[in-house]
Structures are given as C-alpha cells and as structure tokens.
Design a protein around this motif. Sequence first.
Motif, PDB file in Angstrom:
ATOM      1  N   THR A 298     -27.117 -14.256 -68.640  1.00 21.85           N
ATOM      2  CA  THR A 298     -26.361 -13.584 -69.698  1.00 21.85           C
ATOM      3  C   THR A 298     -26.531 -12.073 -69.599  1.00 21.85           C
ATOM      4  N   LYS A 299     -27.759 -11.629 -69.369  1.00 22.54           N
ATOM      5  CA  LYS A 299     -28.005 -10.183 -69.212  1.00 22.54           C
ATOM      6  C   LYS A 299     -27.263  -9.641 -67.998  1.00 22.54           C
ATOM      7  N   ASP A 300     -27.294 -10.376 -66.890  1.00 17.60           N
ATOM      8  CA  ASP A 300     -26.594  -9.936 -65.682  1.00 17.60           C
ATOM      9  C   ASP A 300     -25.089  -9.851 -65.922  1.00 17.60           C
ATOM     10  N   ALA A 301     -24.556 -10.854 -66.604  1.00 14.45           N
ATOM     11  CA  ALA A 301     -23.118 -10.851 -66.894  1.00 14.45           C
ATOM     12  C   ALA A 301     -22.743  -9.678 -67.795  1.00 14.45           C
ATOM     13  N   ALA A 302     -23.590  -9.381 -68.764  1.00 11.58           N
ATOM     14  CA  ALA A 302     -23.320  -8.253 -69.658  1.00 11.58           C
ATOM     15  C   ALA A 302     -23.347  -6.938 -68.887  1.00 11.58           C
ATOM     16  N   GLU A 303     -24.296  -6.813 -67.958  1.00 16.36           N
ATOM     17  CA  GLU A 303     -24.363  -5.593 -67.142  1.00 16.36           C
ATOM     18  C   GLU A 303     -23.125  -5.453 -66.264  1.00 16.36           C
TER      19      GLU A 303
ATOM     20  N   ASP B 157      -3.423   7.224 -88.160  1.00 16.28           N
ATOM     21  CA  ASP B 157      -4.876   7.421 -88.270  1.00 16.28           C
ATOM     22  C   ASP B 157      -5.601   6.086 -88.347  1.00 16.28           C
ATOM     23  N   LYS B 158      -5.027   5.135 -89.094  1.00 15.64           N
ATOM     24  CA  LYS B 158      -5.656   3.820 -89.209  1.00 15.64           C
ATOM     25  C   LYS B 158      -5.685   3.105 -87.862  1.00 15.64           C
ATOM     26  N   VAL B 159      -4.604   3.243 -87.076  1.00 11.90           N
ATOM     27  CA  VAL B 159      -4.583   2.627 -85.746  1.00 11.90           C
ATOM     28  C   VAL B 159      -5.684   3.230 -84.880  1.00 11.90           C
ATOM     29  N   ALA B 160      -5.802   4.554 -84.937  1.00 15.35           N
ATOM     30  CA  ALA B 160      -6.845   5.219 -84.147  1.00 15.35           C
ATOM     31  C   ALA B 160      -8.235   4.791 -84.618  1.00 15.35           C
ATOM     32  N   ASP B 161      -8.424   4.715 -85.928  1.00 21.32           N
ATOM     33  CA  ASP B 161      -9.719   4.288 -86.469  1.00 21.32           C
ATOM     34  C   ASP B 161     -10.029   2.848 -86.076  1.00 21.32           C
ATOM     35  N   ALA B 162      -9.009   1.989 -86.126  1.00 22.76           N
ATOM     36  CA  ALA B 162      -9.210   0.588 -85.755  1.00 22.76           C
ATOM     37  C   ALA B 162      -9.584   0.466 -84.283  1.00 22.76           C
ATOM     38  N   ALA B 163      -8.942   1.274 -83.435  1.00 20.77           N
ATOM     39  CA  ALA B 163      -9.284   1.245 -82.015  1.00 20.77           C
ATOM     40  C   ALA B 163     -10.720   1.711 -81.805  1.00 20.77           C
ATOM     41  N   ASP B 164     -11.116   2.756 -82.503  1.00 18.28           N
ATOM     42  CA  ASP B 164     -12.491   3.235 -82.401  1.00 18.28           C
ATOM     43  C   ASP B 164     -13.481   2.181 -82.893  1.00 18.28           C
ATOM     44  N   ALA B 165     -13.153   1.553 -84.009  1.00 17.91           N
ATOM     45  CA  ALA B 165     -14.045   0.528 -84.561  1.00 17.91           C
ATOM     46  C   ALA B 165     -14.169  -0.652 -83.603  1.00 17.91           C
ATOM     47  N   ALA B 166     -13.052  -1.058 -83.006  1.00 17.44           N
ATOM     48  CA  ALA B 166     -13.098  -2.169 -82.056  1.00 17.44           C
ATOM     49  C   ALA B 166     -13.944  -1.801 -80.844  1.00 17.44           C
ATOM     50  N   ALA B 167     -13.787  -0.576 -80.381  1.00 22.45           N
ATOM     51  CA  ALA B 167     -14.588  -0.131 -79.240  1.00 22.45           C
ATOM     52  C   ALA B 167     -16.072  -0.117 -79.600  1.00 22.45           C
ATOM     53  N   ASP B 168     -16.382   0.329 -80.805  1.00 23.55           N
ATOM     54  CA  ASP B 168     -17.779   0.352 -81.245  1.00 23.55           C
ATOM     55  C   ASP B 168     -18.350  -1.057 -81.342  1.00 23.55           C
ATOM     56  N   LYS B 169     -17.563  -1.999 -81.849  1.00 23.29           N
ATOM     57  CA  LYS B 169     -18.041  -3.378 -81.970  1.00 23.29           C
ATOM     58  C   LYS B 169     -18.290  -3.993 -80.601  1.00 23.29           C
ATOM     59  N   VAL B 170     -17.414  -3.698 -79.662  1.00 28.64           N
ATOM     60  CA  VAL B 170     -17.612  -4.213 -78.298  1.00 28.64           C
ATOM     61  C   VAL B 170     -18.893  -3.630 -77.723  1.00 28.64           C
ATOM     62  N   ALA B 171     -19.104  -2.340 -77.942  1.00 27.09           N
ATOM     63  CA  ALA B 171     -20.318  -1.706 -77.431  1.00 27.09           C
ATOM     64  C   ALA B 171     -21.560  -2.302 -78.089  1.00 27.09           C
ATOM     65  N   GLU B 172     -21.513  -2.532 -79.396  1.00 25.54           N
ATOM     66  CA  GLU B 172     -22.651  -3.128 -80.091  1.00 25.54           C
ATOM     67  C   GLU B 172     -22.931  -4.540 -79.584  1.00 25.54           C
ATOM     68  N   ALA B 173     -21.867  -5.311 -79.376  1.00 25.55           N
ATOM     69  CA  ALA B 173     -22.039  -6.665 -78.893  1.00 25.55           C
ATOM     70  C   ALA B 173     -22.665  -6.664 -77.504  1.00 25.55           C
ATOM     71  N   THR B 174     -22.256  -5.721 -76.702  1.00 27.71           N
ATOM     72  CA  THR B 174     -22.831  -5.603 -75.374  1.00 27.71           C
ATOM     73  C   THR B 174     -24.295  -5.222 -75.450  1.00 27.71           C
ATOM     74  N   ASP B 175     -24.608  -4.273 -76.317  1.00 21.62           N
ATOM     75  CA  ASP B 175     -25.995  -3.860 -76.481  1.00 21.62           C
ATOM     76  C   ASP B 175     -26.850  -5.021 -76.970  1.00 21.62           C
ATOM     77  N   ASP B 176     -26.319  -5.808 -77.905  1.00 21.28           N
ATOM     78  CA  ASP B 176     -27.072  -6.956 -78.443  1.00 21.28           C
ATOM     79  C   ASP B 176     -27.322  -7.997 -77.365  1.00 21.28           C
ATOM     80  N   SER B 177     -26.341  -8.225 -76.493  1.00 17.72           N
ATOM     81  CA  SER B 177     -26.501  -9.283 -75.490  1.00 17.72           C
ATOM     82  C   SER B 177     -27.403  -8.863 -74.353  1.00 17.72           C
ATOM     83  N   THR B 178     -27.579  -7.544 -74.165  1.00 21.20           N
ATOM     84  CA  THR B 178     -28.446  -7.110 -73.072  1.00 21.20           C
ATOM     85  C   THR B 178     -29.877  -6.902 -73.520  1.00 21.20           C
ATOM     86  N   GLY B 179     -30.104  -7.068 -74.811  1.00 22.11           N
ATOM     87  CA  GLY B 179     -31.491  -7.074 -75.276  1.00 22.11           C
ATOM     88  C   GLY B 179     -31.902  -5.791 -75.822  1.00 22.11           C
TER      89      GLY B 179
END
Length: 144
Positions: A36-41, A122-144
């Motif tokens: 899982t860590k390797d796949a996340a990397e 602005d909401k579209v831009a904010d939503a895109a930023d929020a989605a990007a942040d969530k993806v980054a957080e999920a990646t950080d969580d899965s890599t430990g």
Amino acid sequence: MGFKETLQRWFGTAKETAADLSEKAQPHVDKAVQATKDAAEKAQPHIDKAMEKAKETAADLSEKAQPHIERAKEKMGEMAADAGQKAKHAAGGPAESAAEATKQAADTAAEKVADAADAAVDKVADAADAAADKVAEATDDSTG
C-alpha cells in the motif's frame, strides 16, 4: 462437570488457533502494508498532476466565464436602455423618470448576475482546491 471441561478445552483450543493464525498472518499483513505504501508513492506524481490540472481547470473556467459575464452585463444594460426608450416614447415626459428607474433596476440586476457568476467561479476554484487538498491528505494518510 464434563460439559464445563469440554467448553474450556474448546475455548482453549480456539484461543491457541487464533494466536497461531495471527502469527502466520503477520508477514502477509506487513507485505500488504508495504504494498500500500509503495502504491501510494507510485501514485503521488499522478496525484500531483491531477491536483495541478484541477487548479488549472478552475483558473481556465474563471477566465472563460469572464467574457460571458461582461456580455451579460452589457446585454442587461442594453435591454434596460431599450425598455427606458420605449417607455419614454410611449408616455412622454413623466416616463423619463420611469425609464431611468427601469435602467437603474436593470443595471442593479446585471451587477447581481455578475456577482453571482463571480461567486460561482470562485466556488468552482475553491472546490478544486479542496478536492486537491483531500487527495493530498488521503495520500499522506496512506503513506504513514
């Protein structure tokens, strides 16, 4: 007491079996965690590209929407001016104030439309930023 002893023996055997299975499963669990860590990397560059693309898309949408917002403002102003002229010609002098009021109302409506469109962009831009942040957080969580 034979029944009680039988139950104790069964539970004791089940406990030992569970411990043995746990020991045997541990290497497989470790391998799965490492995989899982390797796949996340490996996925991280793709996630970064997706986040960048989402931000670019939001910026592009904002830029593309701006001319349409401006045209909507202009069109509303033209419609208000036409309505004012028609009212002025139809009723004569007193209609000038009505025509002006109509034009002001249309201008206000055009501004509200533009503000709403700006807010939507602005909401579209904010939503895109929020989605990007969530993806980054999920990646950080899965890599430990």
